[in-house]
Design an enzyme around this catalytic site. Structure first.
Site, PDB file in Angstrom:
ATOM      1  CB  ALA A 268     -48.569   7.307 -22.940  1.00 50.32           C
TER       2      ALA A 268
ATOM      3  CE  LYS B 139     -43.020  14.349 -29.173  1.00 49.94           C
ATOM      4  NZ  LYS B 139     -44.186  13.534 -29.184  1.00 49.94           N
TER       5      LYS B 139
ATOM      6  NE  ARG C 106     -54.921  -4.887 -26.677  1.00 51.74           N
ATOM      7  CZ  ARG C 106     -56.218  -4.579 -26.697  1.00 51.74           C
ATOM      8  NH1 ARG C 106     -57.113  -5.457 -26.304  1.00 51.74           N
ATOM      9  NH2 ARG C 106     -56.609  -3.388 -27.118  1.00 51.74           N
TER      10      ARG C 106
ATOM     11  CE  LYS D 282     -52.862  12.686 -28.469  1.00 50.86           C
ATOM     12  NZ  LYS D 282     -53.311  13.621 -29.542  1.00 50.86           N
TER      13      LYS D 282
ATOM     14  CG  MET E 123     -48.322   7.511 -34.065  1.00 51.70           C
ATOM     15  SD  MET E 123     -47.418   8.678 -35.124  1.00 51.70           S
ATOM     16  CE  MET E 123     -45.871   8.874 -34.237  1.00 51.70           C
TER      17      MET E 123
ATOM     18  CD  GLU F 104     -46.842  19.548 -30.900  1.00 54.47           C
ATOM     19  OE1 GLU F 104     -45.858  18.825 -31.106  1.00 54.47           O
ATOM     20  OE2 GLU F 104     -47.992  19.089 -30.718  1.00 54.47           O
TER      21      GLU F 104
ATOM     22  N   GLY G 220     -48.080  -3.110 -31.456  1.00 52.65           N
ATOM     23  CA  GLY G 220     -48.971  -1.950 -31.362  1.00 52.65           C
ATOM     24  C   GLY G 220     -49.025  -1.313 -32.732  1.00 52.65           C
TER      25      GLY G 220
ATOM     26  CG  HIS H  39     -40.971  18.295 -29.521  1.00 53.44           C
ATOM     27  ND1 HIS H  39     -42.297  17.978 -29.778  1.00 53.44           N
ATOM     28  CD2 HIS H  39     -40.430  18.594 -30.731  1.00 53.44           C
ATOM     29  CE1 HIS H  39     -42.537  18.083 -31.075  1.00 53.44           C
ATOM     30  NE2 HIS H  39     -41.412  18.445 -31.670  1.00 53.44           N
ATOM     31  CG  ASN H  40     -45.314  16.864 -27.438  1.00 59.46           C
ATOM     32  OD1 ASN H  40     -44.432  16.779 -28.298  1.00 59.46           O
ATOM     33  ND2 ASN H  40     -46.266  15.977 -27.322  1.00 59.46           N
TER      34      ASN H  40
ATOM     35  NE  ARG I  90     -41.961  34.276   1.605  1.00 52.25           N
ATOM     36  CZ  ARG I  90     -40.823  33.821   2.075  1.00 52.25           C
ATOM     37  NH1 ARG I  90     -39.744  34.593   2.028  1.00 52.25           N
ATOM     38  NH2 ARG I  90     -40.726  32.631   2.595  1.00 52.25           N
TER      39      ARG I  90
HETATM   40  C1  6PG Z   1     -45.508  15.057 -32.259  1.00 53.27           C
HETATM   41  C2  6PG Z   1     -46.716  15.588 -31.564  1.00 53.27           C
HETATM   42  C3  6PG Z   1     -47.610  14.475 -31.105  1.00 53.27           C
HETATM   43  C4  6PG Z   1     -48.961  15.029 -30.656  1.00 53.27           C
HETATM   44  C5  6PG Z   1     -48.897  15.566 -29.252  1.00 53.27           C
HETATM   45  C6  6PG Z   1     -49.785  16.725 -28.944  1.00 53.27           C
HETATM   46  O1  6PG Z   1     -44.457  15.503 -31.841  1.00 53.27           O
HETATM   47  O2  6PG Z   1     -45.625  14.271 -33.191  1.00 53.27           O
HETATM   48  O3  6PG Z   1     -46.303  16.334 -30.455  1.00 53.27           O
HETATM   49  O4  6PG Z   1     -46.939  13.758 -30.142  1.00 53.27           O
HETATM   50  O5  6PG Z   1     -49.399  15.960 -31.565  1.00 53.27           O
HETATM   51  O6  6PG Z   1     -49.220  14.504 -28.416  1.00 53.27           O
HETATM   52  O7  6PG Z   1     -51.088  16.310 -28.923  1.00 53.27           O
HETATM   53  P1  6PG Z   1     -52.214  17.122 -28.180  1.00 53.27           P
HETATM   54  O8  6PG Z   1     -52.313  18.465 -28.834  1.00 53.27           O
HETATM   55  O9  6PG Z   1     -53.433  16.297 -28.397  1.00 53.27           O
HETATM   56  O10 6PG Z   1     -51.853  17.211 -26.734  1.00 53.27           O
END
Ligand code: 6PG
Length: 477
Positions: A76, A183, A33, A261, A13, A190, A9, A186-187, A447
């Site tokens: 994914a 992860k 691929r 995403k 990345m 983020e 792949g 984490h997002n 309730r």
């Molecule tokens: C990272 C990011 C990366 C991506 C996320 C968020 O840690 O490198 O989190 O994985 O930026 O998927 O993307 P979206 O904002 O498109 O949901």
């Protein structure tokens, strides 16, 4: 030649991760691929290290030393399953499949279980840091069987980002889906960080009357203090960028509809399932989805708002300082919520995740990297089993110092009609947690009234029901 690791792949990345391994002295088998990508990689970057280009799956597997370490970097979801189906039959017990995509942890658990039955070690590995991180050192969050980390760990430590103290930003997070779970959170964090920064920007613009360029300078100043972080740094870059075609601030020519995403949304969906209040992260996800409802926004444009009264120059500077306090306090709350979710996931799935270690590997390489993470680690190191980041003395004191300004900023936002769902949700969470009594008692009464759902009393054990439709006496339930 036998390669120590393989990457299949080779979108940006995967390509960058493969180059990172090669640049660190590993022989890397590469496969895609469509073989043209594999060729392109070797042509362009072959001088960086030892690559073995494989055209077919069989060639790829044959190029790997045993036990094989095969990293898959594809989209994914279904594409990941397709690649696993293609390669698993070619592998032998003890070999490793490492999924470096943003997989849902439930998928990772399912795949790990299925592959375990074939004796294959499946490592769901969170990778953060975007394309630059993948090349120069990402933060890496591997899950899967602990024994796989014995041979994989040293390689990951080599290619990972290093924190300021030199520690590699990778650790074995926990079994099966633990790495992808972490992860995911984490997002989610983020998303919350980005939303809070966005709100700070909007307030500085609409309440304080600063231009994007001025706000960029303010962010640059903040970046020298406790908010020092990658996201604040790039925010200043984005805000100071001027669109070439129009000469306008770049931020004014971009359509204001945020995309996503899915990982932030998953964080909230899973938090709902686990019963963890991640209100700040949820608001960040909702803010993105609201921004995308163009027709709804268009139809609402004429709705009444308050009379705007911009601040004077001196007031504006003082307000900017307050916004910094509000941002910092709200950030503490987002991380509190995110770490609560990790703790809850760890408990639910028996992962035994070390929260201090997680904050330590986020100090470098990843999108949320920040000086702040060191302090979170210190908080967990100081007290194992810390129930919440807010119960750490240092954070509690900082919020105590920030709270007056935090409240003032929300008052100003409300008065001027600037939406600040992230700041507001964070403050509401803080106030709810510290409240001696919550209206949840009233909810329980309601309730019990309409559905005989029963309640517990503050002064006696047991469950009770009041005969609301009768003489309103109380019975044990
Ligand atoms: C990272 C990011 C990366 C991506 C996320 C968020 O840690 O490198 O989190 O994985 O930026 O998927 O993307 P979206 O904002 O498109 O949901």
């Amino acid at each position: 030649t036998s390669a120590q690791i393989g990457v299949t792949g080779l979108a940006v990345m995967g390509r960058n991760l493969a180059r990172n391994f090669a640049r660190n002295g590993y022989t890397v088998a590469v496969h895609n691929r469509t073989a043209s990508r594999t060729k392109a990689l070797v042509e362009e970057f072959g001088h960086e290290g030892d690559f073995v280009a494989a055209e077919t799956a069989e060639e790829f597997v044959a190029a790997l030393e045993r036990p094989r370490r095969l990293v898959i970097m594809v989209k994914a979801g279904q594409p990941t399953d397709a690649v696993i189906e293609e390669f698993a039959p070619l592998l032998e017990p003890g070999d490793m499949i490492i999924d470096g995509g943003n997989a849902h942890f439930a998928d990772t658990r399912r795949r790990e279980k299925a592959l375990r039955e074939q004796g294959i070690h499946f490592v769901g590995m969170g990778v953060s840091g975007g394309e630059e991180g993948a090349l120069h050192g990402p933060s890496i969050m591997p899950g899967g069987p602990k024994e796989s980390y014995d041979s994989l760990g040293p390689m990951l430590e080599k290619i990972s980002a290093k924190a300021a103290d030199g520690a590699p930003c990778v650790t074995h997070v926990g079994p099966d889906g633990a790495g992808h779970f972490v992860k995911m959170v984490h997002n989610g964090i983020e998303y919350a960080d980005m939303q809070l920064i966005g709100e700070a920007y909007q307030l500085l613009r609409d309440v304080a009357g600063y231009t994007p360029a001025q706000i960029a300078d303010i962010f640059r100043t903040w970046n020298t203090g406790r908010l020092d972080s990658y996201l604040i740094e790039i925010t200043a870059e984005v805000l100071s960028h001027v669109d070439e075609a129009t000469g306008k601030p770049f931020v004014d020519v971009v359509v204001d509809q945020a995309e996503q995403k899915g990982t932030g949304r998953w964080t909230v969906q899973i938090a709902l399932d686990l019963g963890v209040p991640v209100s700040g992260i949820a608001e960040a996800v909702f803010a993105r989805s609201l921004s995308g409802h163009a027709a709804l926004r268009e139809a609402s444009r004429g709705l009444a708002g308050p009379q705007a009264s911009p601040l004077g120059e001196a007031e504006a500077a003082a307000f900017a300082d307050r916004v910094e306090q509000a941002l910092y306090a709200s950030k503490i709350v987002s991380y509190t919520q995110g770490f609560h979710e990790i703790a809850a996931g760890s408990e639910e799935y028996g992962w035994d995740i070390d929260l201090g270690a997680v904050s330590a590997i986020w100090r470098g390489g990843c999108i949320i990297r920040a000086a702040f993470l060191d302090r979170i680690r210190a908080a967990y190191d100081a007290r194992a089993g810390l129930p919440s980041l807010l119960s750490d003395e240092t954070f509690a004191r900082e919020i105590a110092d920030a709270q007056d300004d935090w409240r003032e900023v929300l008052i100003a936002a409300t008065r001027q009609g600037v939406p600040t769902p992230g700041f507001a949700a964070a403050l509401a969470y803080y106030d709810a947690l510290r409240a001696p009594r919550l209206p949840a008692a009233l909810t329980q009464g309601q309730r019990d009234f309409f559905g005989a759902h029963t309640y517990r009393r503050v002064d006696r054990d047991g469950s009770f029901h009041t005969l609301w439709g009768g003489d309103r006496s109380e019975v044990s339930a």
